[in-house]
Write a protein that holds these residues in place. Structure first.
Motif, PDB file in Angstrom:
ATOM      1  N   GLN A   1      48.109 -11.273  -1.611  1.00 14.35           N
ATOM      2  CA  GLN A   1      46.913 -11.421  -0.782  1.00 14.35           C
ATOM      3  C   GLN A   1      46.449 -10.063  -0.262  1.00 14.35           C
ATOM      4  OE1 GLN A   1      45.265 -14.518   0.409  1.00 14.35           O
ATOM      5  NE2 GLN A   1      43.728 -13.046   1.029  1.00 14.35           N
ATOM      6  N   LEU A   2      47.372  -9.277   0.263  1.00 17.33           N
ATOM      7  CA  LEU A   2      47.012  -7.998   0.870  1.00 17.33           C
ATOM      8  C   LEU A   2      46.607  -6.948  -0.155  1.00 17.33           C
ATOM      9  CD1 LEU A   2      49.818  -7.736   3.570  1.00 17.33           C
ATOM     10  CD2 LEU A   2      47.455  -8.488   3.882  1.00 17.33           C
ATOM     11  N   LEU A   3      47.289  -6.920  -1.307  1.00 14.73           N
ATOM     12  CA  LEU A   3      47.053  -5.859  -2.287  1.00 14.73           C
ATOM     13  C   LEU A   3      45.960  -6.185  -3.300  1.00 14.73           C
ATOM     14  CD1 LEU A   3      50.728  -4.753  -2.984  1.00 14.73           C
ATOM     15  CD2 LEU A   3      49.066  -3.765  -1.391  1.00 14.73           C
ATOM     16  N   GLN A   4      45.822  -7.449  -3.670  1.00 17.71           N
ATOM     17  CA  GLN A   4      44.841  -7.793  -4.702  1.00 17.71           C
ATOM     18  C   GLN A   4      43.570  -8.412  -4.125  1.00 17.71           C
ATOM     19  OE1 GLN A   4      46.752  -9.990  -7.858  1.00 17.71           O
ATOM     20  NE2 GLN A   4      48.461  -8.564  -7.897  1.00 17.71           N
ATOM     21  N   LYS A   5      43.717  -9.409  -3.289  1.00 16.98           N
ATOM     22  CA  LYS A   5      42.544 -10.080  -2.720  1.00 16.98           C
ATOM     23  C   LYS A   5      42.045  -9.364  -1.477  1.00 16.98           C
ATOM     24  CE  LYS A   5      44.226 -14.541  -4.341  1.00 16.98           C
ATOM     25  NZ  LYS A   5      44.823 -15.801  -3.940  1.00 16.98           N
ATOM     26  N   GLY A   6      42.968  -8.949  -0.634  1.00 13.59           N
ATOM     27  CA  GLY A   6      42.604  -8.326   0.636  1.00 13.59           C
ATOM     28  C   GLY A   6      42.318  -9.381   1.690  1.00 13.59           C
ATOM     29  N   LEU A   7      41.989  -8.905   2.891  1.00 11.91           N
ATOM     30  CA  LEU A   7      41.606  -9.787   3.990  1.00 11.91           C
ATOM     31  C   LEU A   7      40.140  -9.547   4.291  1.00 11.91           C
ATOM     32  CD1 LEU A   7      44.743  -9.460   6.298  1.00 11.91           C
ATOM     33  CD2 LEU A   7      44.181 -11.295   4.685  1.00 11.91           C
ATOM     34  N   PRO A   8      39.425 -10.549   4.767  1.00 16.37           N
ATOM     35  CA  PRO A   8      37.976 -10.407   4.942  1.00 16.37           C
ATOM     36  C   PRO A   8      37.606  -9.363   5.988  1.00 16.37           C
ATOM     37  CG  PRO A   8      38.741 -12.473   5.886  1.00 16.37           C
ATOM     38  CD  PRO A   8      39.906 -11.872   5.186  1.00 16.37           C
ATOM     39  N   PHE A   9      36.590  -8.576   5.640  1.00 14.72           N
ATOM     40  CA  PHE A   9      36.001  -7.678   6.632  1.00 14.72           C
ATOM     41  C   PHE A   9      35.189  -8.561   7.567  1.00 14.72           C
ATOM     42  CE2 PHE A   9      32.228  -5.563   8.204  1.00 14.72           C
ATOM     43  CZ  PHE A   9      32.804  -4.524   8.904  1.00 14.72           C
ATOM     44  N   ILE A  10      35.439  -8.438   8.857  1.00 12.54           N
ATOM     45  CA  ILE A  10      34.731  -9.252   9.848  1.00 12.54           C
ATOM     46  C   ILE A  10      33.989  -8.303  10.774  1.00 12.54           C
ATOM     47  CG2 ILE A  10      34.947 -10.969  11.674  1.00 12.54           C
ATOM     48  CD1 ILE A  10      37.641 -11.779  10.417  1.00 12.54           C
ATOM     49  N   SER A  11      32.685  -8.421  10.812  1.00 13.05           N
ATOM     50  CA  SER A  11      31.897  -7.578  11.712  1.00 13.05           C
ATOM     51  C   SER A  11      32.127  -8.036  13.145  1.00 13.05           C
ATOM     52  CB  SER A  11      30.409  -7.670  11.369  1.00 13.05           C
ATOM     53  OG  SER A  11      29.925  -8.954  11.673  1.00 13.05           O
ATOM     54  N   SER A  12      31.790  -7.192  14.097  1.00  7.06           N
ATOM     55  CA  SER A  12      31.994  -7.558  15.500  1.00  7.06           C
ATOM     56  C   SER A  12      31.161  -8.792  15.871  1.00  7.06           C
ATOM     57  CB  SER A  12      31.673  -6.385  16.428  1.00  7.06           C
ATOM     58  OG  SER A  12      30.361  -5.940  16.204  1.00  7.06           O
ATOM     59  N   GLU A  13      29.995  -8.977  15.239  1.00  2.00           N
ATOM     60  CA  GLU A  13      29.149 -10.137  15.524  1.00  2.00           C
ATOM     61  C   GLU A  13      29.768 -11.433  15.000  1.00  2.00           C
ATOM     62  OE1 GLU A  13      27.518  -7.555  13.366  1.00  2.00           O
ATOM     63  OE2 GLU A  13      27.447  -6.473  15.253  1.00  2.00           O
TER      64      GLU A  13
END
Length: 197
Positions: free
Chosen positions: A28-40
């Motif tokens: 998950q961390l190396l291939q897919k990653g975690l979603p970028f979440i904007s402050s909004e």
């Protein structure tokens, strides 16, 4: 449907591998990653970030791979426990560490559920501020039939029933997340039930 958006944060391979995480978590961390979440778009103040210069964090008797934070990195760092992959919230100022989820996938799913719940509970109507002249003109347009009144809103969601369904869903997916009243999700649900969130 993606829980947040299509931009993802990937993590440093050497650092992730040093945590000896379960295979699916490492992937998950190396291939897919975690979603970028904007402050909004942040739900419960959660944002993901790669802490490449930090290394593993010693939090009591466990080592954590930092993957994000709540509100700010100074408030609480979200970290995955080396070996197990369990997610914890670590408070740097006090050194306290609290259990969040048994798996990062559950955490992402829970955040998405909370986001859906809060979106369903928010009010759609916004107040419009008008001058006296604008208000008189709008009233005149209404009387001329130029403005059609909005249809009455359907009955709102029953917050208590929705929260009960949400609690049952979280308990079903990850029983450990609510196994103790001091666990992170137990506190979140309690605040939602008390109307504080």
């Amino acid at each position: 449907m993606e829980p947040f958006n299509r931009s993802f944060i990937k993590y440093d391979g050497g650092l992730v591998r040093s945590a000896n995480l379960p295979e699916h978590t490492e992937e998950q961390l190396l291939q897919k990653g975690l979603p970028f979440i904007s402050s909004e778009d942040a739900v419960l103040g959660v944002r993901f970030q790669s802490f490449t210069n930090t290394g593993l964090i010693q939090a009591g008797d466990r080592k954590l791979l930092p993957i994000g934070y709540e509100w700010s990195p100074e408030d609480a760092i979200l970290g995955l426990a080396a070996d197990s992959g369990h997610l914890y919230s670590f408070h740097p100022s006090s050194g306290q560490c609290g259990f969040v989820n048994s798996d990062i996938r559950h955490f992402l799913s829970f955040l998405s559920s909370i986001r859906s719940f809060t979106a369903g509970q928010s009010q759609e109507d916004t107040m419009t501020i008008m001058s006296s002249a604008e208000a008189h003109e709008r009233l005149a347009a209404f009387r001329r039939g130029e403005i059609i009144p909005k249809q009455p809103k359907q009955q709102g969601l029953d917050r208590t029933a929705e929260l009960s369904r949400l609690r049952a869903l979280l308990e079903e997916k990850d029983p450990l997340s609510l196994a103790d009243e001091d666990h992170w999700w137990s506190c979140v649900l309690e605040q939602l039930e008390d109307g504080l969130l």
